[in-house]
Design a protein around this motif. Structure first.
Motif, PDB file in Angstrom:
ATOM      1  N   ARG A 101      60.989  48.951  95.039  1.00 17.77           N
ATOM      2  CA  ARG A 101      61.056  48.394  93.676  1.00 17.77           C
ATOM      3  C   ARG A 101      61.119  46.898  93.888  1.00 17.77           C
ATOM      4  O   ARG A 101      61.973  46.421  94.621  1.00 17.77           O
ATOM      5  CB  ARG A 101      62.292  48.933  92.959  1.00 17.77           C
ATOM      6  N   ASP A 152      61.811  43.217  92.810  1.00 13.80           N
ATOM      7  CA  ASP A 152      62.677  42.511  91.871  1.00 13.80           C
ATOM      8  C   ASP A 152      61.963  41.312  91.240  1.00 13.80           C
ATOM      9  O   ASP A 152      61.417  40.469  91.950  1.00 13.80           O
ATOM     10  CB  ASP A 152      63.904  42.022  92.658  1.00 13.80           C
ATOM     11  N   GLU A 199      76.296  37.027  85.543  1.00 15.51           N
ATOM     12  CA  GLU A 199      75.579  36.617  84.320  1.00 15.51           C
ATOM     13  C   GLU A 199      76.554  36.563  83.149  1.00 15.51           C
ATOM     14  O   GLU A 199      76.581  35.607  82.380  1.00 15.51           O
ATOM     15  CB  GLU A 199      74.456  37.605  84.017  1.00 15.51           C
TER      16      GLU A 199
END
Ligand code: TEU
Length: 615
Positions: A271, A273, A461
């Motif tokens: 996968r 990013d 975040e």
């Protein structure tokens, strides 16, 4: 394709990948149908005719940036393919593991659960990063790509996991984070030591602030910070995640080598990013103010679909993935269907699939916002992609991942209909055309977590967002409610394998797990649910009824998208009720779902006997 100008018309814009997606997104955000674009008056409007009426929202720079973005991508759309290529990753059910919280936070803990994953019907595991990292962004800041982070275990533990996964007949894809490295990575450390080092040009480093631009970071603040050697470096994410300069062929070669090193070990794919961010516009120009306000991130038009993206993806595919016949799914924030199809058309040999995020928030809403998600929007999104993505591309089907609050809690914050909604989401995910990606805990019926305050969160975040907004003088309680709505920590708490140790009252709902098991099994035994046609039977408000069909079978899935009970879809006696097993005739309850099956040959469906045997 000829270059577009302000004299070009809306129809010319809509015919391009970027233009199609941007217009579709603008319609979505405005809550209007893209059918407006086909209106003869609208489609023949020249772009310059839009400037005056839109000048309050879109400054002239918007149109300049839009034309630059579109004119960077002149790839022609390939003709529609007649048939769908059959392959393992289209038939597979994937399961994402966030290693920090899956089971004891270790690789050995994952190995302990391989029988569980197999019995759930998982065919492939996507493992979020386990590489050596200072864990500033929980492993998405890699310090050594060829080393396992000590907190997860050893390379021997990893090899045992990989062998265990293969022994269970499953595959393993890992997370490839190569838009940036940690600032503790050897490459960056070499760059800091010597401005003439070959690694200095692996990053975007400039001598002083005057040479930076106005781009913002996804994790609050500027996308530029000063580093140990006095230079300023670009970081689209955290300060410790320094962006790599993919225009440097040596960097691309090192990335390809690293990918091949893991594929040679037997890993089945990756996968990738934020892979659509790797190509930035030359010279890193300032972002347009109005686009920054519209999207929320300044400068995004200069990298979300950069000028060399196709070239670099194709090069990586040919130099590493193709040689190992390895699988790839690219995380592409901001990608719409047209851009997705140009990245995943199998004839382009770039990516097999992508993750698009356009369905994760409803129009006009953002993740950091406390609102109720309307399933009618998800239905329209799914119908659009099921009908129009084309036979050369293949959709990823997911609601959750490690970056988002749980979908079930966005739909029903009260939790009153948790089980019903989880079962509804599971049936849609496992009966539509595309590859299902189950996120850890989806199969347990988990929802968001009632965090008590900012000190319970770990996500950089969210912490940066909170500090930035409270720091600007915003009311703490309001900032906290916003952060609580959108924090990625909701999906990152430990799975409640042991109810007594479970945090925040999370517990497994065995009914939801049973539904996932039943439907992964049906999907494995009935390829009609994978490759069959898709036909909408009803998409009226709060309803979604569709048919999947091939030469042997027909399935009807009847979904109630609201809390109000409704008349069930009437199906002919040729169909047998598969789910739920007992209910017939009465109303379809809140978030209820029914599945009907017709074997066009014999009426007996092997699954029913199998189901009985299983009890
Ligand atoms: O995510 C990138 C990304 O766009 C989403 O995480 C989300 O949009 C982001 O939180 C900004 O709003 C990937 C990884 O999935 C994420 O965990 C990493 O934090 C990020 O990249 C940086 O590597």
């Amino acid at each position: 394709m000829k270059k577009l100008t302000m004299d070009s018309r809306i129809r010319d814009l809509y015919a391009t990948d970027t233009g199609h997606d941007i217009l579709a997104k603008l319609c979505m955000q405005a809550g209007i149908s893209t059918k407006w674009i086909d209106n003869p008056v609208i489609r023949n409007l020249k772009l310059k005719a839009l400037q005056k009426p839109l000048h309050k929202v879109l400054d002239p720079g918007f149109f300049t940036a839009l034309l630059q973005l579109i004119n960077e991508h002149t790839e022609q759309r390939l003709p529609e393919k007649k048939d769908i290529t059959h392959t393992w990753w289209k038939e597979a059910v994937f399961y994402q593991i966030y290693p920090r919280t899956f089971n004891h936070g270790t690789i050995q803990g994952i190995s302990e659960k391989l029988d569980y994953l197999k019995s759930l019907g998982v065919d492939a595991v996507w493992l979020s990063p386990v590489y050596d990292s200072p864990m500033d962004d929980n492993g998405y800041d890699i310090r050594d790509y060829r080393k396992i982070a000590e907190q997860f275990g050893t390379m021997e533990d990893f090899d045992a996991l990989l062998n265990g996964i293969h022994a269970h007949g499953m595959k393993l894809i890992m997370d490839l984070v190569v838009n940036h490295t940690s600032d503790e990575h050897r490459f960056f450390q070499e760059a800091m030591k010597d401005k003439h080092s070959p690694y200095h040009d692996y990053y975007y480093l400039v001598p002083d602030k005057a040479h930076t631009n106005n781009w913002s970071s996804f994790f609050s603040g500027s996308a530029w910070s000063q580093y140990d050697n006095g230079e300023y470096g670009l970081h689209l994410f955290a300060r410790k995640q320094v962006d790599l300069n993919w225009d440097n062929p040596s960097l691309r070669h090192d990335v390809s080598d690293m990918v091949s090193w893991w594929l040679d070990k037997g890993v089945d794919g990756f996968r990738l990013d934020v892979i659509n961010y790797i190509s930035k516009d030359s010279g890193l120009p300032d972002g347009d103010e109005s686009i920054g306000k519209l999207i929320g991130y300044q400068g995004i038009e200069h990298y979300y679909y950069g000028p060399h993206l196709h070239e670099y993806l194709h090069e990586l595919h040919e130099s590493a993935f193709a040689r190992h016949n390895a699988f790839s799914v690219g995380e592409c924030p901001g990608a719409g269907m047209a851009m997705a199809s140009s990245l995943t058309d199998e004839r382009r040999k770039e990516l097999d699939m992508i993750f698009s995020f356009d369905h994760l928030e409803t129009p006009g809403h953002v993740r950091f916002e406390d609102y109720q998600y309307d399933l009618n929007f998800l239905r329209d999104y799914l119908i659009d992609w099921q009908m129009h993505y084309g036979s050369a591309c293949w959709m990823s089907l997911f609601y959750n991942n490690h970056d988002n609050p749980r979908m079930v809690s966005k739909i029903d914050p009260s939790g009153q209909y948790r089980r019903e909604i989880c079962c509804l989401l599971a049936l849609m995910q496992l009966s539509l055309k595309g590859t299902p990606f189950i996120y850890q805990g989806d199969e347990m019926g988990l929802g968001n977590v009632p965090f008590g305050g900012i000190d319970e969160l770990q996500d950089i975040e969210s912490l940066n967002y909170y500090r930035e907004h409270v720091g600007k003088g915003e009311k703490e309680s309001q900032v906290w409610q916003t952060v609580l709505a959108g924090t990625r920590d909701h999906a990152r708490v430990p799975l409640p394998w042991n109810e007594t140790e479970a945090q925040y009252g999370q517990k497994i709902d065995p009914m939801v797990t049973r539904v996932y098991r039943q439907w992964t099994g049906l999907r494995h035994r009935h390829k009609c649910l994978v490759y069959g046609t898709f036909e909408v039977l009803s998409k009226k408000k709060n309803r979604f009824v569709y048919r999947r069909e091939d030469e042997n079978e027909s399935w009807i899935i009847d979904c109630n998208l609201s809390v109000h009970e409704t008349e069930p879809w009437h199906v002919s006696d040729a169909y047998e009720l598969v789910y739920p097993e007992t209910v017939r005739g009465s109303a379809l309850g809140a978030y209820g779902v029914r599945a009907w099956y017709q074997n066009k040959g014999s009426a007996i469906m092997e699954n029913k006997d199998t189901e009985k045997e299983r009890k």
